[in-house]
Enzyme design. Structure first.
Site, PDB file in Angstrom:
ATOM      1  N   ASP A 133     -16.779 -21.050  14.226  1.00 25.08           N
ATOM      2  CA  ASP A 133     -17.582 -22.355  14.185  1.00 25.08           C
ATOM      3  C   ASP A 133     -17.500 -23.338  14.371  1.00 25.08           C
ATOM      4  O   ASP A 133     -18.073 -24.556  14.598  1.00 25.08           O
ATOM      5  CB  ASP A 133     -18.363 -21.878  12.823  1.00 25.08           C
ATOM      6  CG  ASP A 133     -19.807 -22.678  12.570  1.00 25.08           C
ATOM      7  OD1 ASP A 133     -20.062 -23.381  13.566  1.00 25.08           O
ATOM      8  OD2 ASP A 133     -20.206 -22.110  11.264  1.00 25.08           O
ATOM      9  N   CYS A 142     -22.898 -27.387  14.749  1.00 26.48           N
ATOM     10  CA  CYS A 142     -23.473 -26.256  15.215  1.00 26.48           C
ATOM     11  C   CYS A 142     -24.158 -27.193  16.698  1.00 26.48           C
ATOM     12  O   CYS A 142     -24.793 -27.947  16.430  1.00 26.48           O
ATOM     13  CB  CYS A 142     -24.648 -25.648  14.831  1.00 26.48           C
ATOM     14  SG  CYS A 142     -25.427 -24.298  15.807  1.00 26.48           S
TER      15      CYS A 142
HETATM   16  P1  HMG Z   1     -30.794 -15.574  27.398  1.00 25.76           P
HETATM   17  O1  HMG Z   1     -31.123 -16.969  28.012  1.00 25.76           O
HETATM   18  O2  HMG Z   1     -31.821 -14.957  26.651  1.00 25.76           O
HETATM   19  O3  HMG Z   1     -30.471 -14.702  27.910  1.00 25.76           O
HETATM   20  O4  HMG Z   1     -29.938 -16.313  26.041  1.00 25.76           O
HETATM   21  P2  HMG Z   1     -29.797 -14.040  29.111  1.00 25.76           P
HETATM   22  O5  HMG Z   1     -29.002 -12.659  29.053  1.00 25.76           O
HETATM   23  O6  HMG Z   1     -30.796 -14.682  30.480  1.00 25.76           O
HETATM   24  O7  HMG Z   1     -28.141 -14.561  29.484  1.00 25.76           O
HETATM   25  C1  HMG Z   1     -28.074 -16.329  29.453  1.00 25.76           C
HETATM   26  C2  HMG Z   1     -26.723 -16.052  29.962  1.00 25.76           C
HETATM   27  O8  HMG Z   1     -25.763 -16.339  29.292  1.00 25.76           O
HETATM   28  C3  HMG Z   1     -26.360 -15.669  31.485  1.00 25.76           C
HETATM   29  O9  HMG Z   1     -25.001 -16.450  31.846  1.00 25.76           O
HETATM   30  C4  HMG Z   1     -26.039 -14.353  30.257  1.00 25.76           C
HETATM   31  O10 HMG Z   1     -24.573 -13.540  31.807  1.00 25.76           O
HETATM   32  C5  HMG Z   1     -24.693 -15.007  30.054  1.00 25.76           C
HETATM   33  P3  HMG Z   1     -26.143 -17.410  33.274  1.00 25.76           P
HETATM   34  O11 HMG Z   1     -26.232 -15.960  33.985  1.00 25.76           O
HETATM   35  O12 HMG Z   1     -26.690 -18.187  33.308  1.00 25.76           O
HETATM   36  O13 HMG Z   1     -24.479 -17.517  33.988  1.00 25.76           O
HETATM   37  N1  HMG Z   1     -24.790 -14.264  28.697  1.00 25.76           N
HETATM   38  C6  HMG Z   1     -23.155 -13.985  28.273  1.00 25.76           C
HETATM   39  N2  HMG Z   1     -22.518 -14.491  28.421  1.00 25.76           N
HETATM   40  C7  HMG Z   1     -20.578 -14.527  27.709  1.00 25.76           C
HETATM   41  N3  HMG Z   1     -21.302 -13.489  26.453  1.00 25.76           N
HETATM   42  C8  HMG Z   1     -22.497 -12.149  25.917  1.00 25.76           C
HETATM   43  C9  HMG Z   1     -23.999 -13.410  27.135  1.00 25.76           C
HETATM   44  N4  HMG Z   1     -25.330 -12.446  27.039  1.00 25.76           N
HETATM   45  C10 HMG Z   1     -25.669 -13.751  28.260  1.00 25.76           C
HETATM   46  N5  HMG Z   1     -22.393 -11.110  25.423  1.00 25.76           N
HETATM   47  C11 HMG Z   1     -27.355 -15.968  24.282  1.00 25.76           C
HETATM   48  C12 HMG Z   1     -29.642 -15.563  24.595  1.00 25.76           C
HETATM   49  C13 HMG Z   1     -28.345 -15.252  22.697  1.00 25.76           C
HETATM   50  C14 HMG Z   1     -26.923 -15.484  25.379  1.00 25.76           C
HETATM   51  C15 HMG Z   1     -27.936 -17.829  24.532  1.00 25.76           C
HETATM   52  O14 HMG Z   1     -28.970 -17.871  23.944  1.00 25.76           O
HETATM   53  C16 HMG Z   1     -26.680 -17.860  23.794  1.00 25.76           C
HETATM   54  O15 HMG Z   1     -25.641 -17.921  23.921  1.00 25.76           O
HETATM   55  N6  HMG Z   1     -27.063 -18.865  23.137  1.00 25.76           N
HETATM   56  C17 HMG Z   1     -25.567 -19.602  22.982  1.00 25.76           C
HETATM   57  C18 HMG Z   1     -26.025 -19.371  20.519  1.00 25.76           C
HETATM   58  C19 HMG Z   1     -25.190 -19.998  20.170  1.00 25.76           C
HETATM   59  O16 HMG Z   1     -23.535 -19.316  19.869  1.00 25.76           O
HETATM   60  N7  HMG Z   1     -25.361 -20.812  19.052  1.00 25.76           N
HETATM   61  C20 HMG Z   1     -24.075 -20.716  18.421  1.00 25.76           C
HETATM   62  C21 HMG Z   1     -23.980 -19.820  16.994  1.00 25.76           C
HETATM   63  S1  HMG Z   1     -24.729 -19.909  15.748  1.00 25.76           S
HETATM   64  C22 HMG Z   1     -23.847 -20.796  14.453  1.00 25.76           C
HETATM   65  O17 HMG Z   1     -23.315 -21.373  14.925  1.00 25.76           O
HETATM   66  C23 HMG Z   1     -25.096 -20.922  13.212  1.00 25.76           C
HETATM   67  C24 HMG Z   1     -23.840 -20.220  11.902  1.00 25.76           C
HETATM   68  O18 HMG Z   1     -22.878 -21.036  12.070  1.00 25.76           O
HETATM   69  C25 HMG Z   1     -24.736 -20.180  10.792  1.00 25.76           C
HETATM   70  C26 HMG Z   1     -24.593 -21.290  10.090  1.00 25.76           C
HETATM   71  O19 HMG Z   1     -24.209 -22.381  10.347  1.00 25.76           O
HETATM   72  O20 HMG Z   1     -25.892 -20.999   9.865  1.00 25.76           O
HETATM   73  C27 HMG Z   1     -23.469 -18.591  12.701  1.00 25.76           C
HETATM   74 MG    MG Z   2     -22.565 -22.945  10.828  1.00 27.70          MG
END
Ligand code: HMG
Ligand code: MG
Length: 306
Positions: free
Chosen positions: A16, A240
């Site tokens: 994070d 984030c």
């Molecule tokens: P999508 O576009 O619906 O799905 O994304 P997709 O299957 O079409 O994948 C998009 C791209 O991601 C593709 O690559 C995939 O290969 C790649 P491209 O063809 O464009 O080059 N991909 C991956 N790469 C590596 N590992 C994987 C993977 N899956 C797909 N597992 C998806 C859906 C969820 C993947 C996308 O929206 C995403 O990655 N979002 C980022 C979410 C994120 O990391 N957010 C920050 C963390 S959450 C947070 O910080 C809150 C938290 O701290 C709690 C709080 O504070 O409240 C947890």
């Molecule tokens: Mg967080």
């Protein structure tokens, strides 16, 4: 009051924290940070995430980071995963835990993971089942638990429903995320009260960002309700990328200082943790956001023998 005598800190800085820093660090620095955190006594570390590299370039090399690590057996490493590919990477990397992440509001869900809340739960159901079947610990995050950057106030009931659904899927721990750090202590209390009606408090973790300086007060308010798991990030790194205005996570050094000085054990060596914070801040070229680290470093400079 039923304040726990010991609190488990989940160190989320390598995920994070670093996911939101402008500088993308080399693999060896990330691995060294995780090793320093483990050496400081942090037994539970979120080491990275397996998500789209286009969306979160800072986490694109999590696989390479894990390949460099030789964690001692008592250290529990985990990663954030949104899908089956993430689970496969986590298993290949030898992780002990994974975390799925859902949001309490529809807009944040769409912005963060590209689908509705219901769709995220439908995606996570087989994923959590497979992860549990593979012997992993599974955590479920609820983001925007005390406010959303797009929708504003969030009803505790919405958070409680989602927490209950994630627990029902098999998430052994539910981390309530104040993603943008807007909550205040009595709101945090009400949230834990609401969620605690559906999920045992022993399964609840709290995850505060410190945007408005409320994080320590919020943590203490929830400890008074029996919460015993607290997420924190070394040097207060983080935020984030999909939450405009989100400040850093609460600094682990500040949490350890508060707890240890309140007679609550953490198992963390604060001096070694501060050194890990200095290490990563130097690499990032920025100041630590930890007040305790800054104060203790100033004291070290005044009196190096102390
Ligand atoms: P999508 O576009 O619906 O799905 O994304 P997709 O299957 O079409 O994948 C998009 C791209 O991601 C593709 O690559 C995939 O290969 C790649 P491209 O063809 O464009 O080059 N991909 C991956 N790469 C590596 N590992 C994987 C993977 N899956 C797909 N597992 C998806 C859906 C969820 C993947 C996308 O929206 C995403 O990655 N979002 C980022 C979410 C994120 O990391 N957010 C920050 C963390 S959450 C947070 O910080 C809150 C938290 O701290 C709690 C709080 O504070 O409240 C947890
Ligand atoms: Mg967080």
């Amino acid at each position: 009051m039923s304040i726990p005598r010991r609190v488990r800190i989940v160190e989320v800085g390598p995920r994070d924290g670093l996911q939101n820093e402008g500088v993308v660090l080399p693999v060896e620095i990330k691995a060294a940070l995780i090793e320093k955190l483990a050496a400081a006594g942090l037994g539970d570390i979120e080491a990275g995430s397996f998500v789209s590299a286009k969306r979160v370039p800072q986490m694109a090399d999590t696989k390479a980071v894990l390949a460099r690590l030789r964690p001692p057996p008592h250290v529990h490493l985990s990663a954030l995963i949104p899908n089956r590919r993430g689970l496969e990477e986590a298993l290949a990397g030898g992780l002990r835990g994974v975390a799925v992440f859902a949001a309490a509001t529809e807009t944040f869900s769409k912005e963060n993971i590209g689908c509705s809340i219901a769709e995220s739960l439908a995606r996570y159901a087989p994923l959590v089942e497979a992860a549990v079947g593979a012997g992993l610990d599974v955590r479920g995050y609820v983001s925007c638990a005390l406010g959303c950057p797009f929708e504003g106030d969030v009803a505790p009931r919405a958070v409680a429903d989602l927490a209950r659904d994630l627990a029902a899927l098999g998430c052994g721990e539910i981390s309530l995320g104040d993603t943008i750090g807007v909550g205040a202590p009595l709101q945090a209390r009400r949230l834990v009260e609401a969620v605690g009606r559906d999920v045992p408090v022993a399964q609840i973790a709290v995850h505060f960002h410190d945007t408005y300086g409320q994080a320590l007060a919020n943590i203490f308010a929830t400890l008074e309700m029996g919460v015993g798991v607290v997420d924190a990030s070394v040097a207060g790194l983080g935020g984030c990328p999909f939450a405009p205005g989100a400040g850093g996570n609460v600094a682990t050094e500040d949490v350890v200082y508060m707890l240890e000085h309140s007679g609550i054990e953490t198992g963390v060596d604060l001096a070694a943790l501060i050194d890990a914070g200095v290490f990563i801040c130097e690499r990032l070229g920025r100041e630590s956001r930890s007040r305790a680290a800054r104060a203790l470093l100033a004291r070290r400079r005044r009196d190096p023998g102390a």
